[in-house]
Design a protein around this motif. Sequence first.
Motif, mmCIF file in Angstrom:
data_model
loop_
_atom_site.group_PDB
_atom_site.id
_atom_site.type_symbol
_atom_site.label_atom_id
_atom_site.label_comp_id
_atom_site.label_asym_id
_atom_site.label_seq_id
_atom_site.Cartn_x
_atom_site.Cartn_y
_atom_site.Cartn_z
ATOM 1 N N GLN A 161 0.729 -1.493 0.089
ATOM 2 C CA GLN A 161 -0.051 0.064 0.149
ATOM 3 C C GLN A 161 0.840 1.113 0.172
ATOM 4 O O GLN A 161 1.739 1.496 0.879
ATOM 5 C CB GLN A 161 -0.952 -0.209 1.253
ATOM 6 N N LYS B 54 -2.848 5.707 10.354
ATOM 7 C CA LYS B 54 -3.967 5.071 9.602
ATOM 8 C C LYS B 54 -3.511 3.651 9.102
ATOM 9 O O LYS B 54 -4.110 2.689 8.998
ATOM 10 C CB LYS B 54 -4.753 5.986 8.521
ATOM 11 N N LEU B 55 -2.325 3.994 8.164
ATOM 12 C CA LEU B 55 -1.822 2.803 7.604
ATOM 13 C C LEU B 55 -1.251 1.820 8.741
ATOM 14 O O LEU B 55 -1.632 0.759 8.563
ATOM 15 C CB LEU B 55 -0.395 3.334 6.785
ATOM 16 N N ASP C 250 -2.610 1.350 11.473
ATOM 17 C CA ASP C 250 -3.742 0.686 11.971
ATOM 18 C C ASP C 250 -4.351 -0.514 10.963
ATOM 19 O O ASP C 250 -5.000 -1.440 11.447
ATOM 20 C CB ASP C 250 -4.769 1.590 12.532
ATOM 21 N N ASP C 251 -4.169 -0.164 9.846
ATOM 22 C CA ASP C 251 -4.623 -1.110 8.718
ATOM 23 C C ASP C 251 -3.755 -2.163 8.617
ATOM 24 O O ASP C 251 -4.304 -3.477 8.351
ATOM 25 C CB ASP C 251 -4.806 -0.411 7.530
ATOM 26 N N VAL C 252 -2.511 -1.979 8.805
ATOM 27 C CA VAL C 252 -1.621 -3.263 8.355
ATOM 28 C C VAL C 252 -0.906 -3.818 9.425
ATOM 29 O O VAL C 252 -0.607 -4.981 9.267
ATOM 30 C CB VAL C 252 -0.366 -2.441 7.525
ATOM 31 N N ARG C 253 -0.905 -3.199 10.763
ATOM 32 C CA ARG C 253 -0.384 -3.616 11.619
ATOM 33 C C ARG C 253 0.992 -4.244 11.550
ATOM 34 O O ARG C 253 1.545 -5.390 12.026
ATOM 35 C CB ARG C 253 -1.013 -4.885 12.378
#
Length: 362
Positions: A138, A183-184, A186-189
């Motif tokens: 991403q 945000k990235l 939190d999305d990808v961990r």
Amino acid sequence: MLTDLVFLYRAATPLVSVYLDTTGTVADVPPPVRLRWKSLRRELAGTGAPEAALAAIDPLVSDADPTGDTLAVIANRDGLLLLAHLPDAPMRDVARCGALPAVVPLLAWRQRQFPYVVVTTDRLGAELLAVVPAGPDQAVRVEGEELHITRSAPGGWSQRRFQQRAENRWQQNAGAVAEALTKLVDDVRPRLVVVTGDVRATQLLRDQVPGRVGELLQVVDGEYGSLDAALAKAAPLLDLLEARDTTATLTAFGREMGQADRAANGPAATLQALVNAQVSTLLLQPGAVTGDAWFGPSPAQIALDPQELQAMGVGTPARAPLVDVALRAAAASGAAVRLLADQLPDGCGPTGGIGALLRYAG
């Protein structure tokens, strides 16, 4: 690490496993790669590999992916079961035909794969890239405002006003980067966030991210202006992360062995723990494990002596390397796997190269 490979252990046998070094491959596969495959193909055919499996691999060698250094394939008489192009070259080519697949080279590569994020930032914004081994990467670009972004020196009272406006703008831009990064994350961990770029911008970013993101940050010295350069700087940090994970596993193993509690040590004890579905993490030193083991139709039917399985009603136990038998049982019970280096300090690794951390005491 193993759950998505369970289907391989349910496939019709024999299974052909190939890990072919394709380093330097371009549009046309160089003759040495084709010649090596020709030799390996002949050896596999001599050990009973189905022609249909070999034929399914042939075009993959001719069309080898130029972005990968290893062609990884597992096939049987029905065709391809697994195909991957791994970015790292194997220590040596692997070609094997047997009752179980050879997955250690694949697991060794997977063990070094972590979700992580790289950030290159300056006072105008940033480029962010999340590398996700199990899915698509991403990419995010943050473009801040440029008005009064550089400090001017008009002199007098106006100088402080311009400097403050520039500082405010830098902080706003860093805030936008921090928001996108959070945000990235939190999305990808991710396990790691590698940051490089302008010194002031990296400091402002560090100051504005929440604690859960800040604890992942690793600022790399030097202003690397491209994501490719940042990715290169991230590689040794990922190696260090893998080493820490392995050290943590070995530390836990030593502690549990000292307590004679939730650990199994050596081939016999480890296979018994796998039979009982006790294993939470299987520890393997592939180069130190010797010998074969026996197994039946059920993943829990495993033993070092075929007579044990015959006594359990398995008419004709199958034989395979101990490593592969253990991995099959681990996959079926949902156990994790930690591969260890072939050389460890004395007394640090499991006896005979195989051991386990257990879910509960025996």
